[in-house]
Write an enzyme that holds these catalytic residues in place. Structure first.
Site, PDB file in Angstrom:
ATOM      1  N   THR A   3       0.725  -1.089  -0.221  1.00  0.00           N
ATOM      2  CA  THR A   3      -0.087  -0.031  -0.088  1.00  0.00           C
ATOM      3  C   THR A   3       0.801   1.458  -0.027  1.00  0.00           C
ATOM      4  O   THR A   3       1.943   1.275   0.513  1.00  0.00           O
ATOM      5  CB  THR A   3      -0.901   0.123   1.324  1.00  0.00           C
ATOM      6  OG1 THR A   3      -1.453   1.296   1.477  1.00  0.00           O
ATOM      7  CG2 THR A   3      -0.187  -0.432   2.352  1.00  0.00           C
ATOM      8  N   ASP A   4       0.444   2.506  -0.302  1.00  0.00           N
ATOM      9  CA  ASP A   4       0.997   3.777  -0.469  1.00  0.00           C
ATOM     10  C   ASP A   4       1.146   4.021   0.953  1.00  0.00           C
ATOM     11  O   ASP A   4       1.990   4.830   1.389  1.00  0.00           O
ATOM     12  CB  ASP A   4       0.226   4.771  -1.392  1.00  0.00           C
ATOM     13  CG  ASP A   4      -1.036   4.984  -0.797  1.00  0.00           C
ATOM     14  OD1 ASP A   4      -1.596   4.372  -0.047  1.00  0.00           O
ATOM     15  OD2 ASP A   4      -1.690   6.178  -1.620  1.00  0.00           O
ATOM     16  N   GLU A   5       0.448   3.605   1.873  1.00  0.00           N
ATOM     17  CA  GLU A   5       0.362   3.970   3.257  1.00  0.00           C
ATOM     18  C   GLU A   5       1.731   3.567   4.038  1.00  0.00           C
ATOM     19  O   GLU A   5       2.081   4.078   4.870  1.00  0.00           O
ATOM     20  CB  GLU A   5      -0.803   3.276   3.977  1.00  0.00           C
ATOM     21  CG  GLU A   5      -2.119   3.958   3.550  1.00  0.00           C
ATOM     22  CD  GLU A   5      -3.215   3.566   4.641  1.00  0.00           C
ATOM     23  OE1 GLU A   5      -3.039   3.479   5.717  1.00  0.00           O
ATOM     24  OE2 GLU A   5      -4.431   3.125   4.142  1.00  0.00           O
ATOM     25  N   LYS A  24       1.884  -3.553   7.337  1.00  0.00           N
ATOM     26  CA  LYS A  24       2.400  -3.653   5.629  1.00  0.00           C
ATOM     27  C   LYS A  24       4.074  -3.471   5.482  1.00  0.00           C
ATOM     28  O   LYS A  24       4.639  -4.041   4.681  1.00  0.00           O
ATOM     29  CB  LYS A  24       1.771  -2.979   5.046  1.00  0.00           C
ATOM     30  CG  LYS A  24       0.072  -3.119   5.231  1.00  0.00           C
ATOM     31  CD  LYS A  24      -0.282  -4.444   4.598  1.00  0.00           C
ATOM     32  CE  LYS A  24      -0.129  -4.355   3.026  1.00  0.00           C
ATOM     33  NZ  LYS A  24      -0.631  -6.024   2.522  1.00  0.00           N
ATOM     34  N   TYR A  65      -1.598  -0.680  11.179  1.00  0.00           N
ATOM     35  CA  TYR A  65      -1.829  -1.295   9.864  1.00  0.00           C
ATOM     36  C   TYR A  65      -0.572  -0.904   8.733  1.00  0.00           C
ATOM     37  O   TYR A  65      -0.169  -1.950   8.641  1.00  0.00           O
ATOM     38  CB  TYR A  65      -3.220  -0.761   9.184  1.00  0.00           C
ATOM     39  CG  TYR A  65      -3.228  -1.073   7.871  1.00  0.00           C
ATOM     40  CD1 TYR A  65      -3.338  -2.203   7.256  1.00  0.00           C
ATOM     41  CD2 TYR A  65      -3.172  -0.002   6.806  1.00  0.00           C
ATOM     42  CE1 TYR A  65      -3.362  -2.508   5.774  1.00  0.00           C
ATOM     43  CE2 TYR A  65      -3.108  -0.144   5.421  1.00  0.00           C
ATOM     44  CZ  TYR A  65      -3.363  -1.753   4.959  1.00  0.00           C
ATOM     45  OH  TYR A  65      -3.350  -1.955   3.429  1.00  0.00           O
TER      46      TYR A  65
HETATM   47  N1  LIG Z   1      -8.431  -1.382   0.358  1.00  0.00           N
HETATM   48  C1  LIG Z   1      -7.434  -0.573  -0.086  1.00  0.00           C
HETATM   49  O1  LIG Z   1      -7.822   0.711  -0.361  1.00  0.00           O
HETATM   50  C2  LIG Z   1      -6.153  -1.019  -0.229  1.00  0.00           C
HETATM   51  C3  LIG Z   1      -5.280  -0.266  -0.881  1.00  0.00           C
HETATM   52  C4  LIG Z   1      -3.733  -0.503  -1.038  1.00  0.00           C
HETATM   53  C5  LIG Z   1      -3.294  -1.775  -0.854  1.00  0.00           C
HETATM   54  N2  LIG Z   1      -4.281  -2.683  -0.038  1.00  0.00           N
HETATM   55  C6  LIG Z   1      -3.836  -3.982   0.088  1.00  0.00           C
HETATM   56  O2  LIG Z   1      -4.604  -4.845  -0.721  1.00  0.00           O
HETATM   57  C7  LIG Z   1      -4.701  -6.106  -0.096  1.00  0.00           C
HETATM   58  C8  LIG Z   1      -6.357  -6.616  -0.206  1.00  0.00           C
HETATM   59  O3  LIG Z   1      -7.050  -5.421   0.444  1.00  0.00           O
HETATM   60  P1  LIG Z   1      -8.618  -5.378   0.430  1.00  0.00           P
HETATM   61  O4  LIG Z   1      -8.866  -3.974   0.729  1.00  0.00           O
HETATM   62  O5  LIG Z   1      -9.071  -6.407  -0.495  1.00  0.00           O
HETATM   63  O6  LIG Z   1      -8.896  -6.116   1.821  1.00  0.00           O
HETATM   64  P2  LIG Z   1     -10.210  -6.957   2.522  1.00  0.00           P
HETATM   65  O7  LIG Z   1     -10.202  -6.593   3.808  1.00  0.00           O
HETATM   66  O8  LIG Z   1     -11.508  -6.601   1.622  1.00  0.00           O
HETATM   67  O9  LIG Z   1      -9.847  -8.371   2.099  1.00  0.00           O
HETATM   68  C9  LIG Z   1      -8.636  -8.944   2.817  1.00  0.00           C
HETATM   69  C10 LIG Z   1      -9.007 -10.617   2.685  1.00  0.00           C
HETATM   70  O10 LIG Z   1      -8.111 -11.046   2.993  1.00  0.00           O
HETATM   71  C11 LIG Z   1      -8.618 -12.323   3.750  1.00  0.00           C
HETATM   72  N3  LIG Z   1      -7.646 -12.810   5.201  1.00  0.00           N
HETATM   73  C12 LIG Z   1      -7.646 -11.986   6.149  1.00  0.00           C
HETATM   74  N4  LIG Z   1      -6.666 -12.728   7.080  1.00  0.00           N
HETATM   75  C13 LIG Z   1      -6.460 -13.878   6.383  1.00  0.00           C
HETATM   76  C14 LIG Z   1      -5.876 -15.000   6.670  1.00  0.00           C
HETATM   77  N5  LIG Z   1      -5.160 -15.068   7.903  1.00  0.00           N
HETATM   78  N6  LIG Z   1      -5.788 -15.885   5.896  1.00  0.00           N
HETATM   79  C15 LIG Z   1      -6.326 -16.104   4.572  1.00  0.00           C
HETATM   80  N7  LIG Z   1      -6.983 -15.071   4.246  1.00  0.00           N
HETATM   81  C16 LIG Z   1      -7.110 -13.961   5.025  1.00  0.00           C
HETATM   82  C17 LIG Z   1      -9.922 -11.778   4.228  1.00  0.00           C
HETATM   83  O11 LIG Z   1     -11.022 -13.083   4.763  1.00  0.00           O
HETATM   84  C18 LIG Z   1     -10.579 -11.166   3.133  1.00  0.00           C
HETATM   85  O12 LIG Z   1     -10.881 -11.934   2.061  1.00  0.00           O
HETATM   86  C19 LIG Z   1      -4.150  -5.999   1.211  1.00  0.00           C
HETATM   87  O13 LIG Z   1      -3.049  -6.563   0.973  1.00  0.00           O
HETATM   88  C20 LIG Z   1      -4.283  -4.454   1.512  1.00  0.00           C
HETATM   89  O14 LIG Z   1      -3.184  -4.205   2.374  1.00  0.00           O
HETATM   90  C21 LIG Z   1      -5.534  -2.142  -0.059  1.00  0.00           C
END
Ligand SMILES: NC(=O)c1ccc[n+]([C@@H]2O[C@H](COP(=O)([O-])OP(=O)(O)OC[C@H]3O[C@@H](n4cnc5c(N)ncnc54)[C@H](O)[C@@H]3O)[C@@H](O)[C@H]2O)c1
Length: 316
Positions: free
Chosen positions: A124-126, A152, A148
């Site tokens: 993430t950009d965070e 990451k 968080y």
């Molecule tokens: N949402 C954003 O704006 C954003 C931005 C940049 C990066 N990200 C990154 O993208 C990725 C996905 O984010 P998202 O927004 O879809 O998150 P989300 O919370 O919607 O989904 C996360 C998924 O991971 C699964 N999960 C959690 N713990 C787990 C474990 N121990 N074992 C197996 N599965 C597990 C959950 O059940 C869920 O399906 C993450 O790595 C997040 O850090 C998200």
């Protein structure tokens, strides 16, 4: 047949990645490893699971034996599973370290042992922390400010260690805030939609002036596919969008989409213990591979609002 493992594939971004690869690679087998936490939903994959090319394994990325078994024989592992909501990380930070750091380490160790030829780690950009002016490229120092983003960034340190010590073929992607359908309504855009659908006010942190860039989930999924074909092993790619809005502007746009008066539809709530004012990245490196964002918040919001109108009952 190519075999791809996507962790977190039943969540928001993961399900868009599954959709992208299922659509563009009709000859590949996709295995989703997902713990099915509150943020996941079987219905995120419903249409895809009808095909026997897509398989959902309910399990934990911290389970080494399971991870090793699933990555065995994969051509590509895309690691998207995480605890992803900053607010939760203030009160459950150990869960974030467990999932995001130990979980990433477990997946990487499994990939190393089984010689997976390509791993894409979603970050993430965070991890860069606040960027008050301008924008940072992939060489900027990591400066996370909450549990968080710290988890990451810690995961990224494990990635770096595996690249340097073992030459594990990992590529990292650092994305802006992502928006789209199927996002759990703890995040701002679905929270706004659900509040208005339920006739409640939209809760806005602090004074609503925090700024975020918004990248469409479909564009991120396309970027990940491109990186899987053309990305340089061991490199990191920022994936960004020019769409930059304050929380107030996001809420106002959504109020407009729902045809309600902004002044009557928001309330200000206590801010996070710390809330980065702005994140901003330069994404020239992935542009050079041939990617650019093509879906933008104001053009997509009616479709997203429509999706939440149809599906709001899954979030009761
Ligand atoms: N949402 C954003 O704006 C954003 C931005 C940049 C990066 N990200 C990154 O993208 C990725 C996905 O984010 P998202 O927004 O879809 O998150 P989300 O919370 O919607 O989904 C996360 C998924 O991971 C699964 N999960 C959690 N713990 C787990 C474990 N121990 N074992 C197996 N599965 C597990 C959950 O059940 C869920 O399906 C993450 O790595 C997040 O850090 C998200």
């Amino acid at each position: 047949m190519r075999k791809i493992l996507i962790t977190g594939g039943a969540g928001f971004i993961g399900s868009h990645i599954v959709e992208q690869f299922a659509g563009s690679m009709p000859d590949c087998k996709i295995i989703v490893l997902d713990k099915m936490t509150y943020a996941a939903d079987f219905r995120n994959l419903h249409d895809l699971l009808i095909s026997d090319r897509i398989e959902l394994v309910v399990g934990d990325i911290c389970d080494y034996e399971l991870s090793e078994r699933l990555v065995d024989g994969c051509d590509l592992v895309i690691h998207a599973a995480a605890e992803s909501h900053v607010d939760n990380s203030f009160h459950s930070s150990l869960l974030f370290t467990n999932t995001n750091v130990l979980g990433t380490h477990t997946i990487l160790e499994a990939c190393r042992t089984k010689n997976v030829p390509k791993v894409i780690h979603i970050s993430t950009d965070e991890v860069y922390g606040e960027v008050l002016e301008g924008a940072v490229d992939e060489t900027a120092q990591l400066n996370p400010t909450n549990p968080y983003s710290a988890s990451k960034a810690a995961a990224e340190m494990i990635v770096k260690g595996y690249i340097h010590s073992f030459k594990v073929p990992i590529i990292m992607v650092r994305a802006n805030n992502v928006f789209g359908t199927r996002q759990y309504p703890e995040k701002l855009i679905p929270r706004c939609c659900l509040s208005l659908i339920r006739g409640e006010r939209i809760p806005l942190h602090g004074n609503g002036q925090n700024v975020r860039h918004y990248l469409a989930a479909r564009d991120l999924a396309a970027a990940i596919e491109l990186v899987s074909h053309r990305g340089q092993i061991h490199e990191t790619y920022n994936v960004g969008s020019p769409d930059e809005f304050t929380n107030l502007e996001v809420a106002a746009t959504i109020c407009e989409a729902f045809g309600v008066a902004f002044e009557d539809s928001v309330e200000f709530v206590r801010d996070r213990p710390f809330n980065d004012r702005r994140y901003a990245v330069v994404w020239d490196k992935i542009t050079a591979l041939g990617w650019r964002p093509t879906h933008f918040f104001k053009g997509e919001i009616d479709k997203i609002a429509g999706w939440y109108r149809l599906n709001h009952q899954r979030y009761v």
